[in-house]
Design a protein around this motif. Structure first.
Motif, PDB file in Angstrom:
ATOM      1  N   HIS A  21       0.808  -1.224   0.000  1.00  0.00           N
ATOM      2  CA  HIS A  21       0.000   0.000   0.000  1.00  0.00           C
ATOM      3  C   HIS A  21       0.843   1.276   0.000  1.00  0.00           C
ATOM      4  O   HIS A  21       0.312   2.356   0.308  1.00  0.00           O
ATOM      5  CB  HIS A  21      -0.930   0.006   1.221  1.00  0.00           C
ATOM      6  CG  HIS A  21      -1.895  -1.144   1.246  1.00  0.00           C
ATOM      7  ND1 HIS A  21      -2.941  -1.240   0.363  1.00  0.00           N
ATOM      8  CD2 HIS A  21      -1.940  -2.249   2.038  1.00  0.00           C
ATOM      9  CE1 HIS A  21      -3.625  -2.357   0.614  1.00  0.00           C
ATOM     10  NE2 HIS A  21      -3.028  -2.977   1.614  1.00  0.00           N
ATOM     11  N   ASP A  24      -0.544   4.241  -2.020  1.00  0.00           N
ATOM     12  CA  ASP A  24      -1.745   4.809  -1.413  1.00  0.00           C
ATOM     13  C   ASP A  24      -1.390   5.658  -0.191  1.00  0.00           C
ATOM     14  O   ASP A  24      -1.989   6.719   0.046  1.00  0.00           O
ATOM     15  CB  ASP A  24      -2.709   3.695  -1.005  1.00  0.00           C
ATOM     16  CG  ASP A  24      -3.272   2.945  -2.199  1.00  0.00           C
ATOM     17  OD1 ASP A  24      -3.532   3.595  -3.230  1.00  0.00           O
ATOM     18  OD2 ASP A  24      -3.434   1.718  -2.107  1.00  0.00           O
ATOM     19  N   ARG A  27       0.001   8.929  -1.357  1.00  0.00           N
ATOM     20  CA  ARG A  27      -1.077   9.797  -1.857  1.00  0.00           C
ATOM     21  C   ARG A  27      -1.755  10.508  -0.685  1.00  0.00           C
ATOM     22  O   ARG A  27      -2.062  11.708  -0.759  1.00  0.00           O
ATOM     23  CB  ARG A  27      -2.085   8.972  -2.645  1.00  0.00           C
ATOM     24  CG  ARG A  27      -3.221   9.795  -3.250  1.00  0.00           C
ATOM     25  CD  ARG A  27      -4.100   8.928  -4.152  1.00  0.00           C
ATOM     26  NE  ARG A  27      -5.139   9.706  -4.781  1.00  0.00           N
ATOM     27  CZ  ARG A  27      -6.338   9.929  -4.243  1.00  0.00           C
ATOM     28  NH1 ARG A  27      -6.628   9.422  -3.045  1.00  0.00           N
ATOM     29  NH2 ARG A  27      -7.238  10.674  -4.876  1.00  0.00           N
ATOM     30  N   LEU A 108      -3.248   2.485   5.977  1.00  0.00           N
ATOM     31  CA  LEU A 108      -3.949   3.618   5.376  1.00  0.00           C
ATOM     32  C   LEU A 108      -4.655   4.441   6.447  1.00  0.00           C
ATOM     33  O   LEU A 108      -4.647   5.680   6.410  1.00  0.00           O
ATOM     34  CB  LEU A 108      -4.942   3.124   4.324  1.00  0.00           C
ATOM     35  CG  LEU A 108      -4.342   2.345   3.147  1.00  0.00           C
ATOM     36  CD1 LEU A 108      -5.429   1.978   2.142  1.00  0.00           C
ATOM     37  CD2 LEU A 108      -3.241   3.155   2.472  1.00  0.00           C
TER      38      LEU A 108
END
Length: 309
Positions: A21, A24, A27, A108
């Protein structure tokens, strides 16, 4: 003006979810207003070396990894005159600090807290010339617990089961120790010593009625006294699993901001799950609210201090 972030990634910690990840996570950091520099780690003590050299140029330091990775980040930050806040993405197996601060193990969700949570200050410990985030330990089976595979790092739980499994009291080696605080001197033979400020050690959470604060400048000290019978052996193991240290015939339990340990011979220690050296004297201080760290905006951690406290 865009803020700068230095992001350390330990790709070998635990199940290394961060590898899957990573884009992600980046980001999330970018949308949160950061220009991110990614630094994958490849050797021990790399993180503190890099932070000492370059950390002062960044507005945020982020570490993804286990408790050992966190320890290295903390050690580096404490070398800076004005350290930036720390963001933490738990990526190890046990993650005691993450459990205490209620940081999610999902990378995340943890990344979102780094850019959208609140800044808090928590206590740190110093051990002679080193730092630790949550626990310094010596004695029975601590070395065994930390030399095993990552998925078996459970200091208290593992020790309790090992205690229950020993066949003779002679397998347990009591350590003569002199422990000195500002108002107390303990001289005894102990089989285990723990100094820290955390509601979780080795994945085992403390009982809810234990008054453990992360911000009061005091460390919790637990010394397990020498065991003299098989009945005591079983009782101590059961108490450790429950994290019930109220029985004075088995435990010394106290809170202090400073404690010195003296031994008759070199004794090995562990700091945040990693080998901390063998020595005859250990000087441990609690540094009140020394670390700035990002936590959930609605964190319900008892006595967790806000940045302006």
């Amino acid at each position: 003006m865009q803020k700068r972030m230095l992001f350390f990634v330990n790709p070998n910690a635990g199940h290394a979810e961060i590898r899957t990840h990573l884009m992600d996570v980046l980001r999330i950091f970018t949308l949160g207003g950061y220009d991110v520099t990614v630094h994958p780690t490849s050797r021990a003590r790399e993180i503190p070396d890099v932070i000492r050299t370059d950390g002062g140029q960044y507005d945020m330091i982020v570490a993804a990894g286990g408790d050992g990775t966190l320890n290295e980040a903390v050690s580096g930050l404490m070398c800076l005159e004005d350290p930036p806040p720390l963001g933490y993405l738990p990526g190890g197996t046990v993650n005691d600090v993450a459990s205490t601060l209620r940081l999610p193990k999902d990378c995340l969700e943890a990344a979102a807290i780094v850019v959208g949570g609140r800044e808090a200050r928590i206590d740190l410990g110093s051990f002679n010339d080193r730092w630790f985030a949550y626990v310094a330990a010596f004695g029975a089976f601590t070395g065994v617990a930390y030399r095993t595979a990552q998925n078996d790092k459970r200091i208290l739980g593992r020790m309790a089961y090992l205690l229950r499994g020993v066949q003779a009291l002679g397998e347990i080696r009591p350590i003569p120790v002199r422990a000195v605080t500002a108002d107390r001197v303990i001289e005894d033979r102990v089989i285990l010593g723990l100094v820290g400020s955390t509601t979780s050690v080795g994945g085992f959470k403390a009982k809810r009625d234990l008054e453990i604060s992360l911000t009061d400048g005091l460390s919790e000290v637990i010394l397990v006294r020498d065991i003299r019978s098989l009945l005591d052996l079983n009782n101590v193991a059961a108490a450790i699993l429950k994290q019930d240290f109220t029985r004075e015939e088995y435990f010394y339990s106290l809170k202090t901001g400073h404690i010195d340990f003296y031994f008759e011979q070199d004794v090995p220690w562990t700091l945040d799950g990693e080998f901390g050296g063998s020595l005859r004297r250990a000087e441990i201080h609690n540094h009140r609210q020394a670390l700035r760290i990002m936590v959930p905006a609605d964190a319900g951690v008892p006595a967790l201090g806000d940045a302006d406290t």
